[in-house]
Write an enzyme that holds these catalytic residues in place. Structure first.
Site, mmCIF file in Angstrom:
data_model
loop_
_atom_site.group_PDB
_atom_site.id
_atom_site.type_symbol
_atom_site.label_atom_id
_atom_site.label_comp_id
_atom_site.label_asym_id
_atom_site.label_seq_id
_atom_site.Cartn_x
_atom_site.Cartn_y
_atom_site.Cartn_z
ATOM 1 N N ASN A 210 0.847 -1.196 0.000
ATOM 2 C CA ASN A 210 0.000 0.000 0.000
ATOM 3 C C ASN A 210 0.884 1.247 0.000
ATOM 4 O O ASN A 210 2.101 1.143 0.038
ATOM 5 C CB ASN A 210 -0.963 -0.022 1.196
ATOM 6 N N ASP A 279 -4.573 -6.100 5.219
ATOM 7 C CA ASP A 279 -5.652 -6.885 5.826
ATOM 8 C C ASP A 279 -5.744 -8.274 5.198
ATOM 9 O O ASP A 279 -6.308 -9.194 5.784
ATOM 10 C CB ASP A 279 -6.991 -6.155 5.656
ATOM 11 N N LYS A 289 8.431 -17.562 -10.142
ATOM 12 C CA LYS A 289 7.775 -16.376 -10.699
ATOM 13 C C LYS A 289 6.565 -16.804 -11.543
ATOM 14 O O LYS A 289 6.676 -17.710 -12.375
ATOM 15 C CB LYS A 289 8.779 -15.598 -11.549
ATOM 16 N N ASP A 306 -5.274 -9.238 12.725
ATOM 17 C CA ASP A 306 -5.300 -7.824 13.103
ATOM 18 C C ASP A 306 -4.398 -7.685 14.337
ATOM 19 O O ASP A 306 -4.737 -8.142 15.431
ATOM 20 C CB ASP A 306 -6.738 -7.393 13.412
ATOM 21 N N ILE A 307 -3.234 -7.101 14.126
ATOM 22 C CA ILE A 307 -2.218 -7.058 15.193
ATOM 23 C C ILE A 307 -2.756 -6.304 16.404
ATOM 24 O O ILE A 307 -2.653 -6.760 17.549
ATOM 25 C CB ILE A 307 -0.916 -6.393 14.679
ATOM 26 N N PHE A 327 -4.968 3.654 14.934
ATOM 27 C CA PHE A 327 -5.318 4.639 13.912
ATOM 28 C C PHE A 327 -6.520 4.109 13.155
ATOM 29 O O PHE A 327 -6.734 2.890 13.106
ATOM 30 C CB PHE A 327 -4.151 4.850 12.950
ATOM 31 N N LYS A 341 -14.325 1.338 15.849
ATOM 32 C CA LYS A 341 -13.057 0.599 15.984
ATOM 33 C C LYS A 341 -12.508 0.727 17.402
ATOM 34 O O LYS A 341 -11.941 -0.223 17.940
ATOM 35 C CB LYS A 341 -12.025 1.116 14.979
ATOM 36 N N LYS A 345 -12.172 -2.846 19.109
ATOM 37 C CA LYS A 345 -10.832 -3.366 19.388
ATOM 38 C C LYS A 345 -10.429 -3.144 20.844
ATOM 39 O O LYS A 345 -9.362 -3.585 21.264
ATOM 40 C CB LYS A 345 -9.796 -2.698 18.457
HETATM 41 N N1 CTP Z 1 -4.161 -2.855 12.228
HETATM 42 C C1 CTP Z 1 -3.318 -3.858 12.690
HETATM 43 N N2 CTP Z 1 -3.255 -5.043 12.030
HETATM 44 C C2 CTP Z 1 -3.987 -5.261 10.921
HETATM 45 C C3 CTP Z 1 -4.842 -4.222 10.437
HETATM 46 C C4 CTP Z 1 -4.906 -3.044 11.117
HETATM 47 O O1 CTP Z 1 -2.637 -3.668 13.700
HETATM 48 N N3 CTP Z 1 -3.892 -6.424 10.303
HETATM 49 C C5 CTP Z 1 -4.246 -1.610 12.992
HETATM 50 C C6 CTP Z 1 -3.701 -0.397 12.263
HETATM 51 O O2 CTP Z 1 -2.335 -0.208 12.528
HETATM 52 C C7 CTP Z 1 -4.576 0.727 12.821
HETATM 53 C C8 CTP Z 1 -5.887 0.046 13.135
HETATM 54 O O3 CTP Z 1 -5.601 -1.342 13.195
HETATM 55 O O4 CTP Z 1 -4.051 1.211 14.040
HETATM 56 C C9 CTP Z 1 -7.007 0.283 12.162
HETATM 57 O O5 CTP Z 1 -6.590 0.068 10.857
HETATM 58 P P1 CTP Z 1 -7.572 0.392 9.641
HETATM 59 O O6 CTP Z 1 -6.933 -0.069 8.370
HETATM 60 O O7 CTP Z 1 -8.109 1.779 9.714
HETATM 61 O O8 CTP Z 1 -8.803 -0.462 9.955
HETATM 62 P P2 CTP Z 1 -9.109 -1.967 9.958
HETATM 63 O O9 CTP Z 1 -9.215 -2.384 11.379
HETATM 64 O O10 CTP Z 1 -8.141 -2.717 9.107
HETATM 65 O O11 CTP Z 1 -10.578 -1.986 9.332
HETATM 66 P P3 CTP Z 1 -11.095 -1.644 7.864
HETATM 67 O O12 CTP Z 1 -9.946 -1.887 6.935
HETATM 68 O O13 CTP Z 1 -12.227 -2.581 7.695
HETATM 69 O O14 CTP Z 1 -11.533 -0.191 7.880
#
Ligand code: CTP
Length: 410
Positions: A210, A279, A289, A306-307, A327, A341, A345
């Protein structure tokens, strides 16, 4: 006075300005306080004071040249850089600041400044017009951003007969600042930060990623360090240089970031998840390859862990639980989704940003809406480094007052 091993070992760099004579008094002050002191002089400094003076005051050989085979066979420049617990350059001239800002290593002192991992302080001394020059001010800002601590300058009478800011701090004031740094609001706290994107391999040459640059996470790491915290930064693939004075763990995938975070977690007081973690990852990573044998190709994807949510779930049982900051990157319904969130969370604070229309991700500035269970604060659009400082201040304010995490290993 004998060296007190509880006192920092201080490397004093002296560059070429009239204030070099005051560095003699600084060395005496530091020795009087029980510190081991070693002095490195630039060529210019030797026009003002002789190495012999500093040798007598520090009780150690004084180093002046990078290519001095005899000196290098004793404590070489890398060993010297490692030896120091703190480095101070007094006086720091405009030229020294410029060379340092550009990462030059054209003499022993600038080489040491690149090689050391110890905190670096500069006590600038120069004519007030040289200090005010945009070039010097830009170098000042850049060095400050990289974590260099500035001790002074003072305003007042100058050796050139003029008046204004550019006078070196008095040696006793410099020594005091080095030996008694003011505790920041996060002093004694350990802060773990994730930053940057993750790369999820598709095959040996391709990945899913990303646009995150990691800039906000890096700025948070620098701001937390400046607030006195011990900082560990777990970051994905980034082009920006992480700030000095921060422990860093480089990872590539979401899974590797997860593992690194869990390893650090037991010792952490504050966890800030600023990484843009993927995600989803490809269901399988091909070892060869992929060939373009088909007109269309479908990649099966699977969810990553989701960490942040996992940390929140694990730390429910941990006492005291780290303060958890997440965030939320949203393209609409910012407040509503972010509050969702925060609750889902189980976070202590969430910083929501609008990532629609190319905002926030990969850009130099941002605005944040910070939410907690019974309150909120908007942090206006501004460069990410000042925004990060404002967020760290808010975290320090919201952090429950308590002793640092007792499970920490010293
Ligand atoms: N995060 C994480 N591990 C993941 C995905 C997200 O630790 N696999 C953490 C990000 O670092 C951020 C928070 O979760 O602090 C929210 O990330 P965001 O991308 O806004 O939301 P998601 O929880 O992934 O939800 P969505 O993509 O459905 O909006």
């Amino acid at each position: 006075m004998d060296e007190d091993t509880s006192k920092p070992r201080i490397l004093v760099g002296v560059s070429g300005g009239i204030a070099a004579y005051k560095a003699c008094e600084l060395v005496r002050e530091l020795k009087r306080a029980g510190c081991a002191v070693r002095v490195v002089m630039t060529e210019g400094a030797q026009a003002f004071v002789t190495p012999l003076t500093f040798q007598a005051l520090s009780g150690e050989p004084v180093r002046t040249g990078l290519l001095d085979a005899e000196a290098e066979s004793g404590m070489d420049h890398i060993a010297l850089a490692r030896w120091a617990d703190q480095v101070v350059v007094a006086p720091a001239t405009a030229d020294l600041m410029a060379r340092m800002a550009h990462g030059q290593a054209d003499d022993l002192l600038t080489t040491l400044l690149l090689a050391t991992e110890a905190p670096v302080a500069l006590a600038p001394a120069m004519n007030h017009r040289m200090w005010a020059h945009p070039a010097t001010q830009a170098n000042h800002a850049l060095l400050h951003e990289r974590g260099v601590r500035f001790l002074g300058p003072d305003a007042g009478d100058q050796a050139c007969g003029e008046q204004g800011p550019g006078r070196m701090w008095e040696p006793a004031t410099i020594a005091h600042a080095l030996l008694h740094p003011a505790p920041g609001p996060l002093a004694g706290r350990r802060v773990l930060i994730t930053a940057g994107p993750t790369h999820e391999p598709i095959d040996p040459v391709r990945f899913l990623g990303n646009r995150s640059s990691g800039r906000m996470g890096l700025a948070l790491a620098a701001a937390a360090r400046d607030a006195g915290a011990e900082v560990t930064l777990v970051h994905g693939p980034i082009a920006l240089a992480p700030p000095a004075g921060v422990d860093r763990i480089a990872v590539d995938t979401a899974a590797a970031m997860h593992t690194a975070v869990l390893e650090q977690l037991p010792e952490v007081d504050v966890f800030i998840a600023a990484a843009a973690v993927a995600d989803y990852r490809p269901g399988e990573s091909h070892t060869e390859k992929l060939k373009k044998s088909y007109d269309t190709l479908t990649l099966p994807l699977e969810r990553t862990t989701d960490i942040l949510a996992d940390v929140a779930a694990r730390t429910d049982q941990q006492t005291p639980r780290p303060f958890l900051v997440g965030f939320a990157a949203e393209t609409g319904n910012l407040r509503e989704y972010a509050r969702g969130k925060l609750e889902a969370k189980g976070l202590d604070l969430i910083a929501a940003n609008d990532v629609s229309a190319g905002q926030a991700i990969g850009t130099p500035d941002n605005a944040l809406l910070c939410l907690w269970n019974d309150g909120e604060r908007e942090l206006a659009r501004q460069p990410k480094d000042t925004l990060a400082r404002a967020l760290i201040e808010l975290i320090a304010e919201r952090l429950p007052a308590r002793e640092p995490n007792p499970s920490r290993k010293e």
